[in-house]
Design an enzyme around this catalytic site. Sequence first.
Site, PDB file in Angstrom:
ATOM      1  N   ILE A 268       3.259   8.971  -3.524  1.00  0.00           N
ATOM      2  CA  ILE A 268       2.539  10.209  -3.254  1.00  0.00           C
ATOM      3  C   ILE A 268       3.161  10.947  -2.073  1.00  0.00           C
ATOM      4  O   ILE A 268       3.323  12.174  -2.102  1.00  0.00           O
ATOM      5  CB  ILE A 268       1.051   9.916  -2.996  1.00  0.00           C
ATOM      6  CG1 ILE A 268       0.374   9.389  -4.274  1.00  0.00           C
ATOM      7  CG2 ILE A 268       0.323  11.152  -2.471  1.00  0.00           C
ATOM      8  CD1 ILE A 268      -1.022   8.849  -4.052  1.00  0.00           C
ATOM      9  N   ASP A 279      -5.345  10.518   0.015  1.00  0.00           N
ATOM     10  CA  ASP A 279      -5.481   9.318   0.838  1.00  0.00           C
ATOM     11  C   ASP A 279      -6.616   8.509   0.238  1.00  0.00           C
ATOM     12  O   ASP A 279      -7.762   8.959   0.204  1.00  0.00           O
ATOM     13  CB  ASP A 279      -5.790   9.733   2.282  1.00  0.00           C
ATOM     14  CG  ASP A 279      -6.309   8.592   3.152  1.00  0.00           C
ATOM     15  OD1 ASP A 279      -6.159   7.418   2.764  1.00  0.00           O
ATOM     16  OD2 ASP A 279      -6.875   8.891   4.228  1.00  0.00           O
ATOM     17  N   ASN A 282     -11.001   4.808   3.305  1.00  0.00           N
ATOM     18  CA  ASN A 282     -12.246   4.162   3.665  1.00  0.00           C
ATOM     19  C   ASN A 282     -13.212   5.268   4.095  1.00  0.00           C
ATOM     20  O   ASN A 282     -12.770   6.345   4.491  1.00  0.00           O
ATOM     21  CB  ASN A 282     -11.988   3.202   4.824  1.00  0.00           C
ATOM     22  CG  ASN A 282     -13.186   2.347   5.183  1.00  0.00           C
ATOM     23  OD1 ASN A 282     -14.163   2.819   5.750  1.00  0.00           O
ATOM     24  ND2 ASN A 282     -13.108   1.060   4.875  1.00  0.00           N
ATOM     25  N   GLN A 296      -2.785   1.455   1.100  1.00  0.00           N
ATOM     26  CA  GLN A 296      -2.320   2.837   0.989  1.00  0.00           C
ATOM     27  C   GLN A 296      -2.695   3.721   2.175  1.00  0.00           C
ATOM     28  O   GLN A 296      -1.846   4.413   2.739  1.00  0.00           O
ATOM     29  CB  GLN A 296      -2.833   3.449  -0.326  1.00  0.00           C
ATOM     30  CG  GLN A 296      -2.122   4.726  -0.722  1.00  0.00           C
ATOM     31  CD  GLN A 296      -2.933   5.977  -0.433  1.00  0.00           C
ATOM     32  OE1 GLN A 296      -3.976   5.918   0.212  1.00  0.00           O
ATOM     33  NE2 GLN A 296      -2.457   7.110  -0.918  1.00  0.00           N
ATOM     34  N   GLU A 297      -3.961   3.730   2.569  1.00  0.00           N
ATOM     35  CA  GLU A 297      -4.370   4.594   3.675  1.00  0.00           C
ATOM     36  C   GLU A 297      -3.707   4.178   4.979  1.00  0.00           C
ATOM     37  O   GLU A 297      -3.182   5.020   5.724  1.00  0.00           O
ATOM     38  CB  GLU A 297      -5.887   4.569   3.847  1.00  0.00           C
ATOM     39  CG  GLU A 297      -6.350   5.456   4.989  1.00  0.00           C
ATOM     40  CD  GLU A 297      -7.854   5.600   5.083  1.00  0.00           C
ATOM     41  OE1 GLU A 297      -8.309   6.715   5.407  1.00  0.00           O
ATOM     42  OE2 GLU A 297      -8.578   4.607   4.841  1.00  0.00           O
ATOM     43  N   GLU A 298      -3.702   2.885   5.255  1.00  0.00           N
ATOM     44  CA  GLU A 298      -3.130   2.408   6.512  1.00  0.00           C
ATOM     45  C   GLU A 298      -1.636   2.689   6.605  1.00  0.00           C
ATOM     46  O   GLU A 298      -1.125   3.074   7.666  1.00  0.00           O
ATOM     47  CB  GLU A 298      -3.410   0.917   6.679  1.00  0.00           C
ATOM     48  CG  GLU A 298      -4.858   0.568   6.910  1.00  0.00           C
ATOM     49  CD  GLU A 298      -5.687   0.429   5.639  1.00  0.00           C
ATOM     50  OE1 GLU A 298      -6.886   0.112   5.724  1.00  0.00           O
ATOM     51  OE2 GLU A 298      -5.119   0.639   4.549  1.00  0.00           O
ATOM     52  N   TYR A 337       4.600  -3.024   0.848  1.00  0.00           N
ATOM     53  CA  TYR A 337       3.174  -2.672   0.772  1.00  0.00           C
ATOM     54  C   TYR A 337       2.375  -3.918   1.115  1.00  0.00           C
ATOM     55  O   TYR A 337       2.755  -5.038   0.767  1.00  0.00           O
ATOM     56  CB  TYR A 337       2.858  -2.200  -0.652  1.00  0.00           C
ATOM     57  CG  TYR A 337       1.479  -1.652  -0.891  1.00  0.00           C
ATOM     58  CD1 TYR A 337       1.174  -0.340  -0.556  1.00  0.00           C
ATOM     59  CD2 TYR A 337       0.480  -2.436  -1.465  1.00  0.00           C
ATOM     60  CE1 TYR A 337      -0.092   0.190  -0.800  1.00  0.00           C
ATOM     61  CE2 TYR A 337      -0.789  -1.917  -1.711  1.00  0.00           C
ATOM     62  CZ  TYR A 337      -1.062  -0.601  -1.372  1.00  0.00           C
ATOM     63  OH  TYR A 337      -2.309  -0.077  -1.611  1.00  0.00           O
ATOM     64  N   ASN A 430      -3.896   5.519  -8.202  1.00  0.00           N
ATOM     65  CA  ASN A 430      -4.997   4.628  -8.572  1.00  0.00           C
ATOM     66  C   ASN A 430      -6.062   4.561  -7.472  1.00  0.00           C
ATOM     67  O   ASN A 430      -6.333   3.510  -6.883  1.00  0.00           O
ATOM     68  CB  ASN A 430      -4.448   3.234  -8.880  1.00  0.00           C
ATOM     69  CG  ASN A 430      -3.378   3.288  -9.950  1.00  0.00           C
ATOM     70  OD1 ASN A 430      -3.389   4.156 -10.821  1.00  0.00           O
ATOM     71  ND2 ASN A 430      -2.425   2.361  -9.892  1.00  0.00           N
ATOM     72  N   GLY A 432      -9.339   4.165  -5.545  1.00  0.00           N
ATOM     73  CA  GLY A 432     -10.520   3.328  -5.718  1.00  0.00           C
ATOM     74  C   GLY A 432     -10.305   2.114  -6.583  1.00  0.00           C
ATOM     75  O   GLY A 432     -11.278   1.457  -6.974  1.00  0.00           O
ATOM     76  N   CYS A 433      -9.067   1.810  -6.884  1.00  0.00           N
ATOM     77  CA  CYS A 433      -8.762   0.624  -7.696  1.00  0.00           C
ATOM     78  C   CYS A 433      -8.267  -0.474  -6.746  1.00  0.00           C
ATOM     79  O   CYS A 433      -8.633  -0.488  -5.585  1.00  0.00           O
ATOM     80  CB  CYS A 433      -7.739   0.983  -8.771  1.00  0.00           C
ATOM     81  SG  CYS A 433      -8.280   2.365  -9.820  1.00  0.00           S
ATOM     82  N   GLY A 434      -7.463  -1.387  -7.188  1.00  0.00           N
ATOM     83  CA  GLY A 434      -6.957  -2.409  -6.280  1.00  0.00           C
ATOM     84  C   GLY A 434      -8.081  -3.141  -5.579  1.00  0.00           C
ATOM     85  O   GLY A 434      -9.012  -3.650  -6.205  1.00  0.00           O
TER      86      GLY A 434
END
Length: 528
Positions: A268, A279, A282, A296-298, A337, A430, A432-434
């Site tokens: 992204i 993003d 959280n 991802q966000e971190e 990751y 994706n 809200g997945c993981g």
Amino acid sequence: MESVSLAAPAAAMEPSASGLAARGDLRSALPFLPVVLRGDAIFWPPAAQESLRALALGPDVSRVASGDVLADALTDLRLAVALPALSPRAADGLALFFDDLLSRAQARGWFAEVVPNLARLLLRLPALLEDHYDKAADDASGLRILASQDAGIVHLSQELVAALLTCALFCLFPTDGRAEASLPNINFDGLFAALIHNARQSQEQKVRCLVHYFERVTDSTPTGFVSFERKVLPRRAVSGGLTYPDVDAWMKSSAPLCQFRVFSSGFIEDEEQEALEVDFANRYLGGGALSRGCVQEEVRFMINPELIVGMLFMASMDDNEAIEIVGAERFSQYMGYGSSFRFVGDYLDSTPIDSKGKRRTRIVAIDALDCPTRLQYESSGLLREVNKAFCGFSDQSKLQLYTKLFQDANNKDISPRISSDEYIGVSTGNWGCGAFGGNPEIKSMIQWIAASQALRPFVNYYTFEDASLERLGEVTQWILRHGWTIGELWHMLIEYSFQRSRGETFKGFFAWLLPNGCPKNEVDYMSE
């Protein structure tokens, strides 16, 4: 003042004529800043001023030439601003990183050049804040706490952002009242403390990204701006404004679905087209960026550290809220990751800059349901997710069009008539997945619906090679060929989820949607 709420914009307030002491925005932020206000001037407490002056003169004067001594110096600074001593674990983490993990050459440069320059930057913080508030249009547009349901925007210079991040590095922000105000932790003590007895190298690599940022900004002061906007989709009717759509409102939308492109590889943050870059947040902005998180966000907060400043004043998000950050510069290259995350080196951000001095990088933080299990197949769960995404993807300039799309069931021709100088889509994946446990097929459709209703021209979707999304491109192209509207796709999601929640089907959404026995590329559901 730039309008930011999804309610009808209010008239701009007149600038305050009573000085800093009368400004509501400064009064809101001041309890959470390490500086003090005397009359109409901002100061460091005298003891803190002296400590910073010593640090600014370099290690020959300050004697700060190691992580161990730096921890002691930061404790002195914290005591000077009425904070407790640095925790032993955080002090050990600072010593571990700067004395053992960092190379000797880099550590020498850090203590001889970077730390003194950071101290000089902090000595300028009062003047930077005064200049910021002086230029803010009114006392509702400067740096302030943006609480839940408080739609608004804060514009900060990159230099002020760097000074505030230095406060976080030196662990100088007051902590009292932050939990009560639903604000996340902002000081870096937890980041360094998490280095102790941590087998994951990703924690060290996160710190390396941030150290690189401070090396860059002390070598050359950035001159642009970053904006932080809290978006709110009001739950109650506001005159002339858009309210939180219900299930039936989504069902009635006859606007067309936007273009949808699927990418099995790529990221992204490397999006080449101008787009809202999602993003996977959280509800507390930044998530575990300043603790042990590294998804991802971190990762995004490490390579674009200016995002972290939003954690200072953005309260946690409710279901009808999103946060959009425009202009954050990227400073680091990385690979991997999670536990495999690694800082690779410098990154020179070539993103074009707009007329307001902001990079045309738009990051939108939307938090998905956490471990929704059955809730994601219930109408309330679907509604929560689509409205969350819609809030994030919305554009204030299109408020009246959004209202018409939900009110008029015959609006297929509204979207093509939109005139805009900007062609800004959505770049996502994706969400809200993981770790959050969402269904990737459902989440991809929800984001498509929300982006289309927000009149975004396209969605670029990065699957990260998720096997469950192997047919995503085929399904979306089939839907587009048949000219489905937003309401029609929403109806199918509701019907599928109803059957899934009742145990009437256990198929994935894609397999349920496309009839059995039809060739993949020649299915004609509409003729059934």
